[in-house]
Design an enzyme around this catalytic site. Structure first.
Site, PDB file in Angstrom:
ATOM      1  CG  HIS A 165       4.764  -7.367  20.664  1.00  0.00           C
ATOM      2  ND1 HIS A 165       3.992  -7.762  19.567  1.00  0.00           N
ATOM      3  CD2 HIS A 165       6.252  -7.334  20.770  1.00  0.00           C
ATOM      4  CE1 HIS A 165       5.161  -8.125  18.922  1.00  0.00           C
ATOM      5  NE2 HIS A 165       5.940  -7.774  19.138  1.00  0.00           N
TER       6      HIS A 165
ATOM      7  CB  ALA B 281       3.406  -6.459  13.524  1.00  0.00           C
TER       8      ALA B 281
ATOM      9  CB  CYS C 290       4.664  -0.212  11.822  1.00  0.00           C
ATOM     10  SG  CYS C 290       4.631  -1.832  12.665  1.00  0.00           S
TER      11      CYS C 290
END
Length: 242
Positions: free
Chosen positions: A95, A163, A194
């Site tokens: 992020h 995501a 991920c």
């Protein structure tokens, strides 16, 4: 392989007849991750007890990594930013500025107590938002998130543009989605995003796709698509600032 969640009926996710419009909030400055989690936890408790209305919170974080319940230490290749263990589903993700994070706190017990359908609803929200910019996002059976085909990179190449990671407490959802508008994509190189290591699958953003979209314009599309899927919202800030 296309994900069969696209066949689910999502029309029952509109707000319940006895519920008010979810609050729609936008934070103008990056929010530290621990502060965001604390705010979510408190709000979820209040929603579950019907002391406050549902909340959709749009924000950005300073650069950081989060590891979900399926996260692996080996997926952190370079600890260049702080990493936070989190209770959401999923693995490692990044992020940072230029990425629109939406934390979604909805009372699924009153709307529809179906986690699989809820995730499909979040996917649909992302896909409809991207369509406003003529970007075709797609679900995949074996990969979480929303993907964009990249034939310009080679046969079978696809990039992840959004995501998804959710958690439920007393049937109230929290955490949510992260969509790449204009983040620094090289920051994803320090992790296996991920858990997807196949070189055919990368990460992209709207700006990387040649679309210089502002965060303000993106939020307008995001709100409209949310209301199409989940029902109307009530602004926390004056409309002129959203």
């Amino acid at each position: 392989m296309v994900n069969d969640r696209q066949s689910l009926d999502l029309t029952t996710f509109a707000r319940p007849p006895d519920g008010g419009d979810p609050e729609w909030r936008i934070s103008p400055k990056p929010v530290p991750y621990p502060e965001a989690v604390a705010e979510m936890e408190a709000r979820v408790a209040d929603i579950a007890s019907q002391r406050q209305r549902e909340l959709v919170w749009l924000l950005e974080h300073p650069p950081l990594y989060t590891s979900g319940t399926s996260g692996k230490a080996s997926d952190l290749l370079d600890p260049r930013f702080p990493i936070y263990e989190t209770g959401r589903g999923g693995q490692l993700t990044y992020h940072g500025p230029g990425q629109r994070v939406a934390y979604v706190m909805l009372d699924l017990k009153r709307r529809r107590p179906d986690v699989r359908a809820y995730v499909a609803g979040l996917e649909e929200w992302i896909i409809r938002t991207l369509l406003a910019f003529n970007v075709r996002g797609e679900r995949r059976e074996d990969r979480v998130g929303v993907w964009v085909k990249r034939p310009d990179k080679g046969p079978g190449h696809e990039d992840k543009i959004a995501a998804i990671g959710v958690r439920l407490r007393r049937w109230v959802s929290f955490h949510g989605i992260a969509i790449n508008v204009e983040p620094e994509l090289t920051h994803f190189s320090a992790i296996v995003p991920c858990g997807v290591a196949d070189i055919r699958y990368g990460v992209t953003s709207l700006v990387d796709l040649g679309l210089p979209v502002t965060m303000e314009d993106f939020d307008v599309a995001l709100r409209q698509a949310f209301e199409d899927v989940f029902g109307s919202t009530k602004a926390h800030l004056p409309e002129a600032t959203i």
